[in-house]
Design a protein around this motif. Sequence first.
Motif, PDB file in Angstrom:
ATOM      1  N   TYR A  10      34.098  40.418  64.386  1.00 32.06           N
ATOM      2  CA  TYR A  10      33.241  40.452  65.574  1.00 32.06           C
ATOM      3  C   TYR A  10      33.593  39.252  66.442  1.00 32.06           C
ATOM      4  CZ  TYR A  10      30.568  43.410  62.405  1.00 32.06           C
ATOM      5  OH  TYR A  10      30.190  44.384  61.534  1.00 32.06           O
ATOM      6  N   HIS A  11      33.063  39.248  67.663  1.00 37.07           N
ATOM      7  CA  HIS A  11      33.301  38.090  68.520  1.00 37.07           C
ATOM      8  C   HIS A  11      32.967  36.775  67.817  1.00 37.07           C
ATOM      9  CE1 HIS A  11      33.172  35.219  71.742  1.00 37.07           C
ATOM     10  NE2 HIS A  11      31.936  34.935  71.401  1.00 37.07           N
ATOM     11  N   SER A  12      31.805  36.729  67.166  1.00 32.81           N
ATOM     12  CA  SER A  12      31.320  35.441  66.672  1.00 32.81           C
ATOM     13  C   SER A  12      31.517  35.219  65.178  1.00 32.81           C
ATOM     14  CB  SER A  12      29.831  35.282  67.007  1.00 32.81           C
ATOM     15  OG  SER A  12      29.088  36.279  66.351  1.00 32.81           O
ATOM     16  N   GLY A  13      32.060  36.189  64.471  1.00 31.23           N
ATOM     17  CA  GLY A  13      32.203  35.992  63.039  1.00 31.23           C
ATOM     18  C   GLY A  13      32.816  37.193  62.360  1.00 31.23           C
ATOM     19  N   ALA A  14      32.713  37.221  61.064  1.00 32.32           N
ATOM     20  CA  ALA A  14      33.373  38.284  60.302  1.00 32.32           C
ATOM     21  C   ALA A  14      32.657  38.507  58.977  1.00 32.32           C
ATOM     22  CB  ALA A  14      34.840  37.932  60.060  1.00 32.32           C
ATOM     23  N   CYS A  15      33.000  39.616  58.341  1.00 31.24           N
ATOM     24  CA  CYS A  15      32.507  39.945  57.005  1.00 31.24           C
ATOM     25  C   CYS A  15      33.517  39.465  55.967  1.00 31.24           C
ATOM     26  CB  CYS A  15      32.332  41.460  56.894  1.00 31.24           C
ATOM     27  SG  CYS A  15      32.051  42.074  55.211  1.00 31.24           S
ATOM     28  N   LEU A  16      33.044  38.740  54.960  1.00 26.26           N
ATOM     29  CA  LEU A  16      33.871  38.419  53.793  1.00 26.26           C
ATOM     30  C   LEU A  16      33.376  39.250  52.614  1.00 26.26           C
ATOM     31  CD1 LEU A  16      34.518  34.554  53.792  1.00 26.26           C
ATOM     32  CD2 LEU A  16      35.858  36.395  54.827  1.00 26.26           C
ATOM     33  N   TYR A  17      34.322  39.867  51.936  1.00 26.97           N
ATOM     34  CA  TYR A  17      33.993  40.830  50.882  1.00 26.97           C
ATOM     35  C   TYR A  17      34.603  40.323  49.575  1.00 26.97           C
ATOM     36  CZ  TYR A  17      33.181  45.587  49.063  1.00 26.97           C
ATOM     37  OH  TYR A  17      32.732  46.679  48.356  1.00 26.97           O
ATOM     38  N   PHE A  18      33.739  39.908  48.652  1.00 26.55           N
ATOM     39  CA  PHE A  18      34.186  39.338  47.377  1.00 26.55           C
ATOM     40  C   PHE A  18      34.121  40.386  46.268  1.00 26.55           C
ATOM     41  CE2 PHE A  18      32.756  35.788  49.907  1.00 26.55           C
ATOM     42  CZ  PHE A  18      33.637  34.765  49.621  1.00 26.55           C
ATOM     43  N   THR A  19      35.132  40.367  45.404  1.00 31.66           N
ATOM     44  CA  THR A  19      35.150  41.203  44.202  1.00 31.66           C
ATOM     45  C   THR A  19      35.336  40.273  43.010  1.00 31.66           C
ATOM     46  OG1 THR A  19      36.171  42.997  45.442  1.00 31.66           O
ATOM     47  CG2 THR A  19      36.302  43.122  43.040  1.00 31.66           C
ATOM     48  N   PHE A  20      34.585  40.503  41.955  1.00 36.70           N
ATOM     49  CA  PHE A  20      34.714  39.622  40.781  1.00 36.70           C
ATOM     50  C   PHE A  20      34.689  40.454  39.512  1.00 36.70           C
ATOM     51  CE2 PHE A  20      30.226  39.769  39.512  1.00 36.70           C
ATOM     52  CZ  PHE A  20      29.593  40.079  40.697  1.00 36.70           C
ATOM     53  N   ALA A  21      35.314  39.913  38.484  1.00 37.15           N
ATOM     54  CA  ALA A  21      35.348  40.615  37.195  1.00 37.15           C
ATOM     55  C   ALA A  21      35.455  39.595  36.078  1.00 37.15           C
ATOM     56  CB  ALA A  21      36.531  41.579  37.143  1.00 37.15           C
ATOM     57  N   PHE A  22      34.859  39.926  34.937  1.00 29.50           N
ATOM     58  CA  PHE A  22      34.976  39.063  33.752  1.00 29.50           C
ATOM     59  C   PHE A  22      34.583  39.859  32.521  1.00 29.50           C
ATOM     60  CE2 PHE A  22      30.506  38.181  32.694  1.00 29.50           C
ATOM     61  CZ  PHE A  22      29.869  38.540  33.872  1.00 29.50           C
ATOM     62  N   PRO A  23      35.137  39.481  31.381  1.00 29.39           N
ATOM     63  CA  PRO A  23      34.707  40.112  30.136  1.00 29.39           C
ATOM     64  C   PRO A  23      33.510  39.341  29.586  1.00 29.39           C
ATOM     65  CG  PRO A  23      36.666  38.757  29.782  1.00 29.39           C
ATOM     66  CD  PRO A  23      36.227  38.512  31.168  1.00 29.39           C
ATOM     67  N   PRO A  24      32.359  39.964  29.501  1.00 25.63           N
ATOM     68  CA  PRO A  24      31.182  39.235  29.012  1.00 25.63           C
ATOM     69  C   PRO A  24      31.361  38.866  27.535  1.00 25.63           C
ATOM     70  CG  PRO A  24      30.721  41.571  29.147  1.00 25.63           C
ATOM     71  CD  PRO A  24      32.088  41.375  29.739  1.00 25.63           C
ATOM     72  N   SER A  25      30.650  37.848  27.140  1.00 28.21           N
ATOM     73  CA  SER A  25      30.799  37.385  25.755  1.00 28.21           C
ATOM     74  C   SER A  25      29.846  38.112  24.805  1.00 28.21           C
ATOM     75  CB  SER A  25      30.546  35.878  25.683  1.00 28.21           C
ATOM     76  OG  SER A  25      29.243  35.588  26.148  1.00 28.21           O
ATOM     77  N   SER A  26      29.287  39.217  25.264  1.00 25.04           N
ATOM     78  CA  SER A  26      28.380  39.997  24.412  1.00 25.04           C
ATOM     79  C   SER A  26      28.633  41.466  24.689  1.00 25.04           C
ATOM     80  CB  SER A  26      26.921  39.654  24.743  1.00 25.04           C
ATOM     81  OG  SER A  26      26.048  40.636  24.216  1.00 25.04           O
ATOM     82  N   ASP A  27      28.418  42.304  23.682  1.00 21.16           N
ATOM     83  CA  ASP A  27      28.505  43.734  23.968  1.00 21.16           C
ATOM     84  C   ASP A  27      27.121  44.379  23.990  1.00 21.16           C
ATOM     85  OD1 ASP A  27      27.988  43.592  21.324  1.00 21.16           O
ATOM     86  OD2 ASP A  27      29.842  44.596  20.661  1.00 21.16           O
ATOM     87  N   VAL A  28      26.088  43.552  24.049  1.00 18.94           N
ATOM     88  CA  VAL A  28      24.715  44.061  24.191  1.00 18.94           C
ATOM     89  C   VAL A  28      24.416  44.186  25.694  1.00 18.94           C
ATOM     90  CG1 VAL A  28      22.281  43.578  23.756  1.00 18.94           C
ATOM     91  CG2 VAL A  28      24.039  42.955  22.053  1.00 18.94           C
ATOM     92  N   ALA A  29      23.980  45.361  26.099  1.00 22.53           N
ATOM     93  CA  ALA A  29      23.823  45.631  27.534  1.00 22.53           C
ATOM     94  C   ALA A  29      22.938  44.587  28.215  1.00 22.53           C
ATOM     95  CB  ALA A  29      23.251  47.030  27.740  1.00 22.53           C
ATOM     96  N   ALA A  30      21.794  44.274  27.627  1.00 21.98           N
ATOM     97  CA  ALA A  30      20.854  43.351  28.278  1.00 21.98           C
ATOM     98  C   ALA A  30      21.494  41.982  28.454  1.00 21.98           C
ATOM     99  CB  ALA A  30      19.564  43.240  27.466  1.00 21.98           C
ATOM    100  N   GLU A  31      22.290  41.565  27.481  1.00 24.82           N
ATOM    101  CA  GLU A  31      22.952  40.262  27.594  1.00 24.82           C
ATOM    102  C   GLU A  31      24.090  40.308  28.611  1.00 24.82           C
ATOM    103  OE1 GLU A  31      24.011  39.174  23.595  1.00 24.82           O
ATOM    104  OE2 GLU A  31      21.900  39.025  22.961  1.00 24.82           O
ATOM    105  N   GLN A  32      24.766  41.424  28.655  1.00 21.00           N
ATOM    106  CA  GLN A  32      25.803  41.584  29.676  1.00 21.00           C
ATOM    107  C   GLN A  32      25.201  41.504  31.073  1.00 21.00           C
ATOM    108  OE1 GLN A  32      27.825  45.286  28.794  1.00 21.00           O
ATOM    109  NE2 GLN A  32      29.240  44.267  27.373  1.00 21.00           N
TER     110      GLN A  32
END
Lengths: 562, 562
Positions: B467-489
Amino acid sequence: MTGVQHQKWWGWGVEGITFTHEDKPKLAPFVMEKVGIDLNAPGTPPPAFEDLKVPASLLDGDLASVLRAAVGDAYVGTDDMDRVVHTYGKGLVDLVRVRASDLPRVPDAIVYPADEDQVRQVVDAVVAADGVLIPFGGGSNISGSLTPPVDEKRVVVSLDLGRLNRVLEVDEAAGLARVQAGVLGPDLEDQLNSRGWTTGHQPDSFRHSTLGGWVATRSSGMQSDKYGDISDITRGMRVVLPGKVIALRPLPSTSSGPSVREMILGSEGRLGVITEVWVNVHRLPKNREIVAYLFPTWAAGLAAMHAITESDASPTVTRVSDANETAFSLSMQKPSKGLAAKAGPILFNVLERRGWDLNAACLSYIGYEGDDDHLKYEKSIVGKIVRKHGGIKLGKGPGALYDQKKFDTPYIRDFLLDIGALGDVSETAAPWSKLMDLYANTVRAATDAFAELGVMGFVMCHLSHSYHSGACLYFTFAFPPSSDVAAEQIEQYWVVKRAIQQSFVDNDATISHHHGVGTDHAHWLEDDISSAGTEVMAGLLRAVDPGRNLNPGTLLPAHREW
Amino acid sequence: MTGVQHQKWWGWGVEGITFTHEDKPKLAPFVMEKVGIDLNAPGTPPPAFEDLKVPASLLDGDLASVLRAAVGDAYVGTDDMDRVVHTYGKGLVDLVRVRASDLPRVPDAIVYPADEDQVRQVVDAVVAADGVLIPFGGGSNISGSLTPPVDEKRVVVSLDLGRLNRVLEVDEAAGLARVQAGVLGPDLEDQLNSRGWTTGHQPDSFRHSTLGGWVATRSSGMQSDKYGDISDITRGMRVVLPGKVIALRPLPSTSSGPSVREMILGSEGRLGVITEVWVNVHRLPKNREIVAYLFPTWAAGLAAMHAITESDASPTVTRVSDANETAFSLSMQKPSKGLAAKAGPILFNVLERRGWDLNAACLSYIGYEGDDDHLKYEKSIVGKIVRKHGGIKLGKGPGALYDQKKFDTPYIRDFLLDIGALGDVSETAAPWSKLMDLYANTVRAATDAFAELGVMGFVMCHLSHSYHSGACLYFTFAFPPSSDVAAEQIEQYWVVKRAIQQSFVDNDATISHHHGVGTDHAHWLEDDISSAGTEVMAGLLRAVDPGRNLNPGTLLPAHREW
């Protein structure tokens, strides 16, 4: 003295500047032919201020003390001149009423806060006293948003933002400026231009309207095709509400829910007092040109503007006048000398030989900005479109003249009032597909209204702002009323104005493209945004201002007030 | 069968389409290096649907009868698959929860109205029964707007707009189309393209999101630089509220007070059900090209995008990836053959000899549309800017490839989940002056969060809309969680997501440029639009929906609910 300059109490602009027809020899015959008025007959100037009957102020000592403590004694005005200046905007009805000393309800005090903190104190004090607060910028409103309701029994305080007039910050790396809301157009542009920047915002009211007023009424400037409407230009803001301040940071775009920014835009004082605005600013362009063109017909002119909008060109201004407005513009010319005096008649002869009906010809202005190459590129695209629609280029000369005179038009209304004629404007926007019918039906509606009144009337129109899906049509009308009694003149005015506004909503157009709703257009709001839409708007206003302390009576039709 | 197609209950898109790394030989080594995961190890696919534990429907006989009478028996769904499909959007948390059979509150019924009249009956019936109504489009939401509150005791009805999928009217003379809100992106474009028109709106979710969903969340497409965000594209609409319908006619612009159109935009179901939208449509362009460029650094790439925005060129797409995302893109390439296989290494050698650090190189895509002359003109302007910022042109080939694959990205998340990694996105917008700090601080915030969790994480970013005054920055992130329990993930996911969102508001950026608020971002709404702004928004919602029947819990932080 507050240091805040105001317009004339009785009319547009500053004392000493008035419209004259003396240097425009074709105007008097034109006006005689169209509305039967002799511009050379002696007129009736406005009355002396001393002859007005101004009701006493209702400001009580308690509130007066609080307000004086907030802003300082010198910045609470209660003298009659101050109060009358803040009673009306500059709509036709405003002008007729003030000249007739029709002052049923006048603000009881004017306060001139120096900063946002003082604005907060004033807002809180007025609401705590169950008073009415009316924000006031340049006083140029022509939709009736500034006038206290006739039957308002509570104390009415006009909050004049005139001292909040500084550019606080320019973010040069982003093209953004943080500006106090009370700054007038010329002052804003002076402060920005000196640093190499501009907002590009040029409404007709530019010289006497403020940034805050533009935001509060959803203003649009004549360069909106490039710079956007004020709703595009406004990227953030601060707004004082009772007990709190809305702070919207400048953002290029956001998906943070229903847009609070777009609720404040157009809120006309009902959602608080705008104190600061973040606006898009642009580097002053390297080149700037307005080029005049002439089209054989209105239909050809409209079609060309549409084609330009759809083309790869992106001019700053797309404007075309109908035949009536073109004839009026020609009648306003000063006498030419030398070659220029001969050029017009020669051109017209050529066009007549080509089969043009000169009475149907329509004048157009297209604006260009950018680098040399860009102007050349854009003018080449536009030139092809103009030729395809049968038009011809008149050149930069008339364009430059138009550009110089573009802010002078509002002075004409006072001149007309002096000589006993009523003149005003109504503007709208609609899809391209609706414009021809909208135009024809609105001209007919005005003409029928003139006939109903038994007066000679004149109506003219131009397209002033173009968008992908439609455009703004801007109508100007004038007629000599058959009465010299103010109330009867106003009733006659409303016969015409009502016919035009009704035609707008009946022809798929909006009640206003950029003048706002005020009290004048509120009657048609439900036709525009539907009954349910008006209920939603009323719900918002009520949630923010349950006590109806903030500029009550504007925006909503009476049955939606609470 | 309702005839309405849905996405997989457990992930993005339709059954049978999944992401694979088999044809991308560089991806597995890349992923191993960045997050320590072996793509060739056996993954854990989602469970069988039969293994989910779906709570019983609370729909009672009275409301069921009214709903069935309104839409027909076949169009009131209460089977478990239908209810689970309508429980979640496709955010990372949604995907983890549904795979874990975490279904504490599931809609009690799904209704599929055929037209606006049926929508009215459903809305009125649900509100009369003091139920909760959640409008549902393509189910692609990733901000948590579709999920019933866990503690909601009232009956919850999901209103699926899938049968309202027709283009009702194209106003060719104005470039406007009237379209039912439930139409999916591809269906909409098919209907328009066959008549020579397009909206130009291409969000990443395009294949599985609807027009109504775009409006309700303030969507933006990758061609927004030309076509505008959905807030620009939307010119009118119809919205069903209890007992009434808001009808906003299509207008190019208007000054009819606080914008009701801009209140519905982003309202995420809390201000009613959008049934029809008037959108800007454009003739299919004569030419359309995406050209790839490469910049030596992220700073150079950002500066070039800004310079393009400020130039006389007006491309359709301005996109540049940071070094991480560029490396990721290169790792996703299929093996090249013949000359193409040699071109890459040769180019990289040339650049290294010129002094480039290839690890810092940033890939960019610029889109062009228009006549031949226009493309030539625009590419010439952009080319100069690219060279001035040290960049080089890679050409149309990679651009065309990007254009073909642009809607495939969301499938990767499910693939990552299978192999035990969490991947998601967060996007924002800010003034140009803030982007470098915003970027650096957000990458650091994510990196710190990974360290706090003790995981190997990866974060990458692109600029996606200018845009005239700025822009959109779009972040993507990924990591392997240290737990396989859904709530902890999920808790680990939130450590990263919170850090990123907090960085946005701490660095003068918005909580979301185009994904909306939902429940995920509501916590930061006050940081974005201020406490007073949130109060005003809450006041509006409460005025329209005092009973909190319309998608309660989205948009507002909990303490602003009533």
